[in-house]
Design a protein around this motif. Structure first.
Motif, PDB file in Angstrom:
ATOM      1  N   LYS A 161      13.149   3.874 -25.779  1.00 34.34           N
ATOM      2  CA  LYS A 161      12.082   4.842 -25.546  1.00 34.34           C
ATOM      3  C   LYS A 161      11.077   4.536 -26.900  1.00 34.34           C
ATOM      4  CE  LYS A 161      13.545   9.416 -26.919  1.00 34.34           C
ATOM      5  NZ  LYS A 161      12.457   9.456 -27.540  1.00 34.34           N
ATOM      6  N   ILE A 162       9.702   4.236 -26.511  1.00 31.85           N
ATOM      7  CA  ILE A 162       8.483   5.143 -27.324  1.00 31.85           C
ATOM      8  C   ILE A 162       7.926   6.016 -27.579  1.00 31.85           C
ATOM      9  CG2 ILE A 162       7.076   2.598 -28.422  1.00 31.85           C
ATOM     10  CD1 ILE A 162       8.914   0.522 -27.410  1.00 31.85           C
ATOM     11  N   THR A 163       8.200   6.768 -28.226  1.00 32.88           N
ATOM     12  CA  THR A 163       7.291   8.100 -28.185  1.00 32.88           C
ATOM     13  C   THR A 163       7.126   8.189 -29.594  1.00 32.88           C
ATOM     14  OG1 THR A 163       9.454   9.007 -27.862  1.00 32.88           O
ATOM     15  CG2 THR A 163       8.441   9.016 -26.169  1.00 32.88           C
ATOM     16  N   GLY A 164       6.490   9.397 -30.951  1.00 34.17           N
ATOM     17  CA  GLY A 164       6.152   9.619 -31.362  1.00 34.17           C
ATOM     18  C   GLY A 164       7.326  10.249 -32.555  1.00 34.17           C
ATOM     19  N   ASP A 165       8.087  10.769 -31.340  1.00 31.63           N
ATOM     20  CA  ASP A 165       9.038  11.595 -32.423  1.00 31.63           C
ATOM     21  C   ASP A 165      10.810   9.867 -32.821  1.00 31.63           C
ATOM     22  OD1 ASP A 165      10.456  10.625 -29.619  1.00 31.63           O
ATOM     23  OD2 ASP A 165      11.867  12.598 -29.524  1.00 31.63           O
ATOM     24  N   ASP A 166      10.752   9.448 -32.407  1.00 31.11           N
ATOM     25  CA  ASP A 166      11.799   8.333 -32.035  1.00 31.11           C
ATOM     26  C   ASP A 166      11.486   7.082 -33.065  1.00 31.11           C
ATOM     27  OD1 ASP A 166      13.160   6.827 -31.950  1.00 31.11           O
ATOM     28  OD2 ASP A 166      14.088   7.567 -29.845  1.00 31.11           O
ATOM     29  N   ASP A 167      11.516   7.095 -34.558  1.00 32.02           N
ATOM     30  CA  ASP A 167      11.228   6.257 -35.530  1.00 32.02           C
ATOM     31  C   ASP A 167      11.792   4.386 -34.954  1.00 32.02           C
ATOM     32  OD1 ASP A 167       9.986   7.969 -36.818  1.00 32.02           O
ATOM     33  OD2 ASP A 167      11.965   8.251 -38.190  1.00 32.02           O
ATOM     34  N   ALA A 168      13.094   4.564 -34.041  1.00 37.22           N
ATOM     35  CA  ALA A 168      13.805   3.324 -33.875  1.00 37.22           C
ATOM     36  C   ALA A 168      12.810   2.550 -32.891  1.00 37.22           C
ATOM     37  CB  ALA A 168      14.935   3.564 -33.127  1.00 37.22           C
ATOM     38  N   GLY A 169      12.240   3.582 -32.063  1.00 39.13           N
ATOM     39  CA  GLY A 169      11.186   3.159 -30.859  1.00 39.13           C
ATOM     40  C   GLY A 169       9.597   2.299 -31.280  1.00 39.13           C
ATOM     41  N   LYS A 170       9.804   3.428 -32.345  1.00 34.89           N
ATOM     42  CA  LYS A 170       7.965   2.903 -32.789  1.00 34.89           C
ATOM     43  C   LYS A 170       8.179   1.708 -33.550  1.00 34.89           C
ATOM     44  CE  LYS A 170       7.219   6.962 -35.163  1.00 34.89           C
ATOM     45  NZ  LYS A 170       6.350   8.170 -35.514  1.00 34.89           N
ATOM     46  N   ALA A 171       9.439   1.725 -33.960  1.00 34.50           N
ATOM     47  CA  ALA A 171      10.137   0.937 -35.062  1.00 34.50           C
ATOM     48  C   ALA A 171       9.313  -1.156 -34.359  1.00 34.50           C
ATOM     49  CB  ALA A 171      10.707   0.654 -35.713  1.00 34.50           C
ATOM     50  N   GLN A 172       9.858  -0.195 -32.912  1.00 32.65           N
ATOM     51  CA  GLN A 172       9.445  -1.734 -31.879  1.00 32.65           C
ATOM     52  C   GLN A 172       8.231  -1.893 -31.051  1.00 32.65           C
ATOM     53  OE1 GLN A 172      12.276  -4.613 -31.260  1.00 32.65           O
ATOM     54  NE2 GLN A 172      13.137  -3.197 -33.075  1.00 32.65           N
ATOM     55  N   LEU A 173       7.740  -1.449 -32.017  1.00 30.64           N
ATOM     56  CA  LEU A 173       6.366  -1.189 -30.622  1.00 30.64           C
ATOM     57  C   LEU A 173       5.531  -2.411 -31.309  1.00 30.64           C
ATOM     58  CD1 LEU A 173       3.684  -0.038 -29.094  1.00 30.64           C
ATOM     59  CD2 LEU A 173       3.009   0.971 -30.949  1.00 30.64           C
ATOM     60  N   ASP A 174       5.352  -3.454 -32.361  1.00 28.16           N
ATOM     61  CA  ASP A 174       4.950  -4.078 -32.685  1.00 28.16           C
ATOM     62  C   ASP A 174       5.461  -5.440 -31.385  1.00 28.16           C
ATOM     63  OD1 ASP A 174       2.919  -3.398 -33.943  1.00 28.16           O
ATOM     64  OD2 ASP A 174       3.692  -3.408 -35.788  1.00 28.16           O
ATOM     65  N   ASN A 175       7.255  -5.237 -31.690  1.00 28.22           N
ATOM     66  CA  ASN A 175       7.667  -6.748 -31.075  1.00 28.22           C
ATOM     67  C   ASN A 175       7.079  -6.453 -29.500  1.00 28.22           C
ATOM     68  OD1 ASN A 175       9.012  -7.438 -33.047  1.00 28.22           O
ATOM     69  ND2 ASN A 175      10.586  -6.247 -32.673  1.00 28.22           N
ATOM     70  N   PHE A 176       7.635  -5.317 -28.665  1.00 31.77           N
ATOM     71  CA  PHE A 176       6.811  -5.519 -26.941  1.00 31.77           C
ATOM     72  C   PHE A 176       5.121  -5.547 -27.418  1.00 31.77           C
ATOM     73  CE2 PHE A 176       4.839  -2.845 -24.185  1.00 31.77           C
ATOM     74  CZ  PHE A 176       5.945  -2.542 -22.461  1.00 31.77           C
ATOM     75  N   ILE A 177       4.459  -5.456 -28.103  1.00 36.28           N
ATOM     76  CA  ILE A 177       2.982  -6.355 -27.956  1.00 36.28           C
ATOM     77  C   ILE A 177       3.007  -7.718 -28.247  1.00 36.28           C
ATOM     78  CG2 ILE A 177       0.562  -5.384 -29.008  1.00 36.28           C
ATOM     79  CD1 ILE A 177       1.021  -2.935 -30.013  1.00 36.28           C
ATOM     80  N   ASN A 178       4.017  -8.227 -29.286  1.00 36.01           N
ATOM     81  CA  ASN A 178       4.129  -9.264 -29.128  1.00 36.01           C
ATOM     82  C   ASN A 178       4.181 -10.460 -28.171  1.00 36.01           C
ATOM     83  OD1 ASN A 178       3.991 -12.203 -30.473  1.00 36.01           O
ATOM     84  ND2 ASN A 178       4.770 -11.354 -31.962  1.00 36.01           N
ATOM     85  N   PRO A 179       3.616 -11.191 -27.490  1.00 38.18           N
ATOM     86  CA  PRO A 179       3.766 -11.774 -26.468  1.00 38.18           C
ATOM     87  C   PRO A 179       4.415 -13.033 -27.301  1.00 38.18           C
ATOM     88  CG  PRO A 179       1.865 -11.699 -26.844  1.00 38.18           C
ATOM     89  CD  PRO A 179       2.378 -11.553 -27.802  1.00 38.18           C
ATOM     90  N   LYS A 180       5.505 -13.032 -28.119  1.00 38.95           N
ATOM     91  CA  LYS A 180       5.948 -14.242 -28.674  1.00 38.95           C
ATOM     92  C   LYS A 180       7.576 -13.838 -28.499  1.00 38.95           C
ATOM     93  CE  LYS A 180       2.539 -16.930 -30.621  1.00 38.95           C
ATOM     94  NZ  LYS A 180       2.322 -17.916 -32.809  1.00 38.95           N
ATOM     95  N   GLN A 181       7.881 -12.297 -28.917  1.00 37.91           N
ATOM     96  CA  GLN A 181       8.822 -11.565 -28.452  1.00 37.91           C
ATOM     97  C   GLN A 181       9.401 -11.134 -27.469  1.00 37.91           C
ATOM     98  OE1 GLN A 181      10.461 -11.411 -31.615  1.00 37.91           O
ATOM     99  NE2 GLN A 181       9.298 -11.851 -32.693  1.00 37.91           N
ATOM    100  N   PRO A 182      10.730 -11.093 -26.525  1.00 40.96           N
ATOM    101  CA  PRO A 182      10.528 -11.115 -25.284  1.00 40.96           C
ATOM    102  C   PRO A 182      10.739  -9.711 -25.078  1.00 40.96           C
ATOM    103  CG  PRO A 182      12.429 -12.462 -26.669  1.00 40.96           C
ATOM    104  CD  PRO A 182      11.361 -12.743 -27.588  1.00 40.96           C
ATOM    105  N   TYR A 183      11.851  -9.316 -26.152  1.00 40.11           N
ATOM    106  CA  TYR A 183      12.193  -7.969 -26.311  1.00 40.11           C
ATOM    107  C   TYR A 183      11.445  -6.664 -27.192  1.00 40.11           C
ATOM    108  CZ  TYR A 183      15.932 -10.169 -24.363  1.00 40.11           C
ATOM    109  OH  TYR A 183      17.077 -10.559 -23.028  1.00 40.11           O
ATOM    110  N   PRO A 184      11.902  -5.524 -26.956  1.00 45.30           N
ATOM    111  CA  PRO A 184      12.038  -5.280 -25.545  1.00 45.30           C
ATOM    112  C   PRO A 184      10.925  -5.706 -24.326  1.00 45.30           C
ATOM    113  CG  PRO A 184      11.330  -3.249 -27.379  1.00 45.30           C
ATOM    114  CD  PRO A 184      10.997  -4.528 -27.836  1.00 45.30           C
ATOM    115  N   VAL A 185      11.672  -5.717 -23.013  1.00 48.07           N
ATOM    116  CA  VAL A 185      11.019  -5.548 -21.849  1.00 48.07           C
ATOM    117  C   VAL A 185      10.489  -4.860 -21.984  1.00 48.07           C
ATOM    118  CG1 VAL A 185      11.427  -6.980 -19.689  1.00 48.07           C
ATOM    119  CG2 VAL A 185      12.359  -7.426 -21.456  1.00 48.07           C
ATOM    120  N   ILE A 186      11.402  -3.456 -20.988  1.00 41.41           N
ATOM    121  CA  ILE A 186      11.197  -2.210 -20.816  1.00 41.41           C
ATOM    122  C   ILE A 186      10.583  -0.580 -21.953  1.00 41.41           C
ATOM    123  CG2 ILE A 186      11.290   0.049 -19.279  1.00 41.41           C
ATOM    124  CD1 ILE A 186      13.175  -2.288 -17.547  1.00 41.41           C
ATOM    125  N   ALA A 187       9.602  -0.169 -21.759  1.00 37.93           N
ATOM    126  CA  ALA A 187       9.428   1.107 -22.699  1.00 37.93           C
ATOM    127  C   ALA A 187       8.956   2.230 -22.501  1.00 37.93           C
ATOM    128  CB  ALA A 187       8.030   0.069 -23.456  1.00 37.93           C
TER     129      ALA A 187
END
Length: 807
Positions: A457-483
C-alpha cells in the motif's frame, strides 16, 4: 557511370552532400542524415504489441543545434525530381519549417512557404543554386517576424552534454515557440504536453537558453509534490550544478540563481509562513509552474498568492491536463497554449504507449444493493435504508465480497499474463487501499512467500509504503509489483514499466482521469514496455468517449454559484476533492496548511457520506453474493477512440488496405521471390502473426491465414500442404541427396512455416548438420547455389500450386 542505376544512398553521397558543401553548409553541425522524427506506432492485440516501422527524413538542415530550417528528401535517379516532395512536406510540418526540397540527383524541387504573394511556391533549381545557410536563415527569420533585438535570444544555444540525447520534434516546437513568445515580451505562457512526453526536459531547455542569454537571471521552478522537485533536481536540471538550490526551511537564499521549491515550503495560511515575502516582488524574473492544472489555476488558492506576488515575472505553466471547469481555468490566467502535444499525437508517433481496456461489470454495481429493514453492518451500525450504487461502494458502503472479486480478477489477469507486471490499483480512499492490499496478498500466497513486498500500500499516511515508491518506479527493482493507492500516485510518479492500471475508484474529473492514465503511457523498450492494460471496474473509461479527453477543453467559467446546476456541482465537488484529498508529503507542509486542506476535505465530505454531526459514516458488510456479469476488451483504435474488435477483424482491415482483392494478393504471392517479404511487410503494417495464430490457428501458414481471414477462403494447414507435395511424388526428378534435403525442408515448413525454407541459415541446423557444411550440401545435392535456389523456388511453387484456383 550510369546515373539511372544509382541507389538513393549513392545519390545523396555523390550529388546532394557535395551540393550542400558547395553552398556553405557545415556537415558536422548543420546537416543531419536519416533523422527519425517518429518512433513508430505500437499496435496491440491480445497480449502482444509490435512497433510499426517508420521512415526517416533523409536530410534535415539546421541553422544551429535545435533550430531546423529545411528538409531534403532524396530518391534514386530513376524517379522524378518531385517524387519525395509530399514526404518531405510531412517532415517539414512536424519540424514547423517552411522549406522542403525533393531531388533525384539531377536538380532540386524547392518548396518555399516564405515567398511573396504571386510568386510560385515550388520551383526547380540546379544543384549549384542550392541556397546557403545565411540565405535560408534570413528568409526564415523574416517569415517568423523576428526583429533584430529578438535574434540573440531566439538563436541562443541549447544545452548539449555531448550525448545522443536531443529534443524530439515536438519538444523543439514547444521550446522554440516559448522562447519566441518571451522574445515578444509575452509574460504568461501555457504549454500543454501529454504525460510522458518530457515536460520537465522541455522546461529545462527553455530555462537553460533564457538563463544563458541572461534574459532571465533568477528563476523559480514550482511544484506541489516533493517527488517532483527531487526528480527534477537530480535528473533533467542537473546541468545547472552549483547555481541551483532546493528551497527548504522556509528561506530563499539569494546566492543561488535557479531555485526549486514546493508551494507548501513557500507559503501557509499564517503570514509568518509566507516565506516568499522574504524577498522583493521583483526577485524572480521567471517562474515555471509544474502541473499548473492544480492549485495555481484557482484564483483564491494559497498557491496563486505566490504567482500574484511575483506578478512582474514571466510565468510558464506546464500541464498535461489544462483545467477548464465551472470555476477554474488555466487559459483565463496563462492565455491560450503556445503549443499543445496530445496523448493521441504521442501514441500515433510511437512516443507513448497505447492501451487496452478490459471493462469488468459487476452485478451489484449495475443493480445496486439495498439493506433489509433494520439491518446493521458487521460493527452494529444501523444501515440507512436506501439503494446503494457504484458511487457508494468503498466510499460509504464496504462489501467484502466485492473487494474479494475485484482482487481475484486482478490476480487472475496477472497470473495468466505476467505475474511480475508492475501494477497500480487506484482505490477510493486509504482504507479501501489497505483492504485491497490485504485481499491481493491472500490471493497471491506463492508470490508473497517469494517476497513480502509483492503487494504494497503506497499512500501518504504510510511511511513504509512511501519508502517503497522509488523501488516501484525503478525498472531494475522487481518489487513491489502491485501498489494499492488512492491519491498519492495519481501524478508525479514516473513509473515507466507500469503495465497494468486498475480503476476501482469513482473518477469523474477529466483532469484526474488523464493524470491516472498517464501513469501507464510511458514506453521503455529495454524492459519490453510498449503498451499497457487498463482494468476498469467503475466505468471510468467511459471518459475516453468524452470529446474533452484528447481535445481542447472548452472554457466554461460561470460567474455565480447560483448558475451552476446540480450535475455540475457534483462534478465540481469531485474535482475539488482531487486537491483536498491529495496525500502531500507532510514533512514539507506546515500543520496549519494541512489543517486547511482537511477543512476543504470536510466540506467535500458533507456530500460524500458524512452526517449532520460531521461524523463519517461508512458501513461494512459481508455475506453478499457478487458476480461478474460482463467483461469485454477494447483497444486503442486508429482514430484514437476505443474499439471492440478481435485481432482477426483488425488483420482483415490491414490486409485489405494492402491487397484489395484475392487476385491481387495471390498474384503478389506467386510473383514474390521470397514469400517472407510479403509476411514482413504485413507485419510492418501491424499484423502480429503470433497473436493471429493464437486467435485463428497455429497450424496454418501465412498464405492460408491471409486467404481465410481476409478473403473467406477455405484453408489448408502447413502439414496438409506438405503432405500434398509428398503424395505427388514430386521429388523423383532429384537425386537421392537432393530428395533428402528437400524432404527435410518440407518437414521444417510443416512445423514452423515458410521462413524455414527461405532462411539463409536453413542448412545450418538439424538434421542438415549431419550431412556436412551448407556449401557441401548444396554442391553434392544440387550442383551449385543457383540450382539450389531454383529447387527452393520450385518447391514453393509446388506447395502453393492451388493458388491459381483461388485467383
Amino acid at each position: 557511370m550510369d546515373k539511372s542505376k544509382l541507389t538513393e544512398t549513392d545519390i545523396i553521397t555523390k550529388y546532394i552532400l557535395p551540393a550542400l558543401a558547395k553552398a556553405g553548409w557545415d556537415n558536422m553541425t548543420q546537416i543531419r542524415q536519416e533523422v527519425k522524427l517518429r518512433d513508430g506506432k505500437v499496435i496491440v492485440r491480445g497480449q502482444m504489441g509490435m512497433r510499426q516501422t517508420v521512415k526517416s527524413a533523409d536530410i534535415v538542415l539546421y541553422y544551429k543545434m535545435g533550430m531546423p530550417l529545411a528538409v531534403i528528401e532524396a530518391k534514386a535517379n530513376k524517379h522524378d525530381l518531385g517524387k519525395g516532395m509530399q514526404q518531405g512536406l510531412d517532415y517539414a510540418g512536424l519540424l514547423d519549417v517552411p522549406f522542403a526540397f525533393s531531388t533525384n540527383g539531377d536538380a532540386f524541387i524547392f518548396h518555399d512557404k516564405t515567398v511573396a504573394e504571386g510568386e510560385p511556391i515550388e520551383s526547380e533549381i540546379t544543384l549549384d543554386e542550392f541556397p546557403s545557410p545565411s540565405q535560408l536563415w534570413q528568409k526564415f527569420a523574416a517569415w517568423r517576424g523576428y526583429t533584430s533585438a529578438q535574434i540573440p535570444l531566439v538563436t541562443q544555444d541549447y544545452h548539449d552534454d555531448g550525448s545522443d540525447k536531443t529534443p524530439r520534434y515536438y519538444q523543439l516546437q514547444a521550446i522554440n515557440k516559448t522562447i519566441e513568445a518571451i522574445a515578444r515580451e509575452q509574460n504568461r505562457i501555457l504549454l500543454v504536453m501529454a504525460t510522458g512526453t518530457g515536460k520537465t526536459y522541455t522546461a529545462f531547455q527553455i530555462i537553460w537558453r533564457l538563463w544563458k542569454a541572461r534574459k532571465k537571471k533568477r528563476i523559480l521552478f514550482l511544484a506541489d509534490r516533493n517527488i517532483l522537485v527531487d526528480q527534477t533536481r537530480t535528473n533533467d536540471f542537473q546541468p545547472f550544478g552549483q547555481a541551483m538550490t532546493k528551497i527548504t526551511g522556509r528561506s530563499v537564499d539569494p546566492a543561488y540563481e535557479i531555485h526549486l521549491a514546493l508551494y507548501q515550503a513557500l507559503t501557509g495560511p499564517e503570514e509568518y509562513q509566507k516565506a516568499f515575502k522574504q524577498v522583493d516582488p521583483n526577485f524572480f524574473d521567471l517562474i515555471v509552474i509544474d502541473e499548473c492544472h492544480r492549485g495555481s489555476a484557482a484564483e483564491d488558492s494559497a498557491w496563486r498568492e505566490i504567482l500574484d506576488y511575483f506578478s512582474s515575472a514571466t510565468q510558464i505553466g506546464l500541464t498535461a491536463t489544462p483545467k477548464e471547469t465551472d470555476e477554474v481555468s488555466n487559459t483565463d490566467y496563462f492565455g491560450e497554449p503556445v503549443y499543445t502535444y496530445s496523448l493521441k499525437e504521442g501514441i500515433e508517433d510511437g512516443f507513448l504507449a497505447p492501451y487496452k481496456v478490459v471493462r469488468v461489470d459487476l452485478d451489484i454495481d449495475a443493480l445496486g444493493w439495498r439493506p433489509t429493514e433494520g439491518q446493521v453492518d458487521k460493527y452494529g451500525e444501523l444501515i440507512e435504508d436506501r439503494v446503494y450504487n457504484i458511487k457508494d461502494f468503498d466510499r460509504t458502503l464496504v462489501i467484502d465480497e466485492r473487494t474479494e472479486l475485484v482482487a481475484k480478477t486482478i490476480s487472475s489477469y496477472l497470473q495468466r499474463t505476467d505475474p511480475m507486471a508492475k501494477t497500480i490499483v487506484f482505490c477510493n480512499d486509504i482504507n479501501h487501499a489497505e483492504r485491497m492490499r490485504r485481499a491481493l496478498i491472500n490471493l497471491n500466497p506463492e508470490q508473497v512467500k517469494k517476497n513480502e513486498k509483492y503487494v504494497m500500500k503506497i499512500t501518504g499516511d504510510d511511511d513504509a509504503g512511501k519508502a517503497q515508491l522509488d523501488n516501484f518506479i525503478n525498472p531494475k527493482q522487481p518489487y513491489p509489483v502491485i501498489a494499492t493507492t488512492s491519491e498519492l500516485m495519481t501524478t508525479g510518479v514516473d513509473a515507466k514499466t507500469c503495465k497494468l492500471i486498475v480503476l476501482d475508484q469513482n473518477i469523474q474529473s477529466m483532469t484526474k482521469f488523464k493524470q491516472i492514465i498517464g501513469r501507464g503511457t510511458r514506453i521503455d523498450d529495454r524492459y519490453n514496455k510498449l503498451w499497457f492494460t487498463i482494468l476498469d471496474f467503475k466505468k471510468a473509461t467511459e471518459l475516453f468517449a468524452d470529446p474533452k479527453f484528447d481535445g481542447i477543453p472548452e472554457k466554461v467559467i460561470v460567474k455565480t454559484p447560483e448558475e451552476i446546476n446540480d450535475l455540475e456541482n457534483t462534478q465540481l465537488d469531485d474535482e475539488l476533492s482531487e486537491d483536498a484529498n491529495t496525500e502531500h508529503d507532510l514533512s514539507e507542509s506546515t500543520a496549519a496548511n494541512y489543517q486547511a486542506e482537511q477543512d476543504n476535505a470536510k466540506d467535500f465530505a458533507a456530500d460524500e457520506g458524512f452526517n449532520d454531526e460531521n461524523k463519517f459514516v461508512k458501513y461494512h458488510i459481508a455475506g453478499v453474493e457478487v458476480k461478474k456479469i460482463a467483461e469485454r476488451v477494447q483497444y486503442y483504435g486508429a482514430n484514437g477512440k476505443l474499439v471492440t474488435e478481435s485481432f482477426k477483424d483488425y488483420t482483415k482491415k490491414a490486409i485489405l488496405e494492402q491487397y484489395a482483392s484475392l487476385d491481387i494478393f495471390v498474384n503478389s504471392w506467386q510473383e514474390a521471390d521470397r514469400k517472407q517479404t510479403i509476411i514482413d511487410e504485413l507485419e510492418r503494417q501491424g499484423v502480429i502473426w503470433k497473436a493471429l495464430e493464437q486467435d485463428v490457428s497455429k497450424d496454418m501458414g501465412a498464405f492460408d491465414l491471409i486467404c481465410h481471414i481476409a478473403f473467406d477462403q477455405p484453408a489448408l494447414t502447413r502439414k496438409e500442404r506438405a503432405n500434398n507435395v509428398k503424395k505427388r511424388n514430386y521429388f523423383s526428378k532429384y537425386n537421392e541427396t537432393a530428395q533428402q534435403v528437400l524432404n527435410a525442408l518440407l518437414d521444417k515448413y510443416a512445423d514452423l512455416g515458410i521462413s524455414e525454407i527461405e532462411s539463409k541459415d536453413a542448412l545450418k541446423v538439424t538434421p542438415f548438420r549431419e550431412m556436412g557444411r551448407p556449401l557441401e550440401i548444396v554442391k553434392n545435392a544440387f550442383g551449385s547455389k543457383a540450382e539450389y535456389d531454383q529447387a527452393i523456388k520450385e518447391l514453393e511453387n509446388a506447395l502453393y500450386d492451388d493458388t491459381h484456383l483461388r485467383a
